[in-house]
Write an enzyme that holds these catalytic residues in place. Sequence first.
Site, PDB file in Angstrom:
ATOM      1  N   LYS A   1       0.832  -1.207   0.000  1.00 35.14           N
ATOM      2  CA  LYS A   1       0.000   0.000   0.000  1.00 35.14           C
ATOM      3  C   LYS A   1       0.867   1.257   0.000  1.00 35.14           C
ATOM      4  O   LYS A   1       0.504   2.267  -0.629  1.00 35.14           O
ATOM      5  CB  LYS A   1      -0.946  -0.012   1.205  1.00 35.14           C
ATOM      6  CG  LYS A   1      -2.085  -1.013   1.065  1.00 35.14           C
ATOM      7  CD  LYS A   1      -3.037  -0.968   2.246  1.00 35.14           C
ATOM      8  CE  LYS A   1      -4.203  -1.936   2.041  1.00 35.14           C
ATOM      9  NZ  LYS A   1      -5.162  -1.901   3.171  1.00 35.14           N
TER      10      LYS A   1
ATOM     11  N   ARG B   1       0.971   4.338  -2.614  1.00 39.43           N
ATOM     12  CA  ARG B   1       0.931   5.736  -2.173  1.00 39.43           C
ATOM     13  C   ARG B   1       2.069   6.541  -2.807  1.00 39.43           C
ATOM     14  O   ARG B   1       1.855   7.665  -3.273  1.00 39.43           O
ATOM     15  CB  ARG B   1       1.039   5.822  -0.652  1.00 39.43           C
ATOM     16  CG  ARG B   1      -0.218   5.473   0.104  1.00 39.43           C
ATOM     17  CD  ARG B   1      -0.059   5.844   1.565  1.00 39.43           C
ATOM     18  NE  ARG B   1      -1.227   5.519   2.363  1.00 39.43           N
ATOM     19  CZ  ARG B   1      -1.423   5.951   3.607  1.00 39.43           C
ATOM     20  NH1 ARG B   1      -0.503   6.717   4.184  1.00 39.43           N
ATOM     21  NH2 ARG B   1      -2.517   5.626   4.283  1.00 39.43           N
TER      22      ARG B   1
END
Length: 311
Positions: free
Chosen positions: A138, A142
């Site tokens: 994740k 990002r």
Amino acid sequence: MAKSRVLIVGGTGYLGRRMVKACLDQGHTTYVLHRQEVGVDIDKIQMLLSFKEQGAHLVEGSFNDHRSLVEAVKLVDVVICTISGVHIRSHQILLQLKLVEAIEEAGNVKRFLPSEFGMDPARMAHAMEPGRATFDEKMVVRKAIEDAKIPHTYASANCFAGYFLGGLCQFGKIIPSKESVILSGDGNVKGIYVDEYDIATYTIKTMDDPRTLNKTIYIRPPANILSQREVVEIWEKLIGKVLDKSSLSEEDFLALMKGLSHGHQAGLTHYYHVSYEGCLTNFEVEDGVDASKLYPQVNYTTVSEYLKRYL
């Protein structure tokens, strides 16, 4: 102000279907990506058709076809991705890098909300393997979003009620017992439990809100910040009976990982951080990024209300 047009990627998934409903309920023109990979999955096809009947627009696209993603993205102002990051189901977090490339090329998206919706990965650098991979991936997504200067909002939704409340916060259980419960340690570590439709409701509200631009928003319904013992007590009041209780130590819990599949080990480590470490409640959240304070008009589902469905 005109409501944004929204593309939901992963709309037939556990959270995605609720995101589609919340988007339609809040009056947004809603597009749902119909991925060619769905193939002959009749349940997903029927779900997509039901979305269409409710007013959503289906748009074909595939992570294996960059041009189709670009064309889909060009139709909307906001993109929300809800593809799975759950190892025991279908772990697809890094597929979003292809979506980031499409959004960057299209150049028209005013807000991207990637698939987060759990613990804040920026706070999980210490996480245990193999579950740490979810947070690391994740963070890769990002970084790609931020390097491309794509306007974004990250939504940290803590514990899905179905996975946690359904089993009285016991790992691997999704139906509450009327006889007994195993407490994680002393059962006093607090978690945060959110109805999945409420997650979608809050998320949709953030996407046009200038206050949430380029921020991480935390979905923390105040009445649902409870320990496992408190959740069990609510259930006991509902059924009019005290459960037999035993305790599982931290050491014995971690020993359960031996012999489990990689996916189950990953899920178990996530549960450990929530239920033994207290990773969801060991930090303060400012008012400006607390969804329950940004949107006090949302009538969220309490733990007691959620548990009544199991009676």
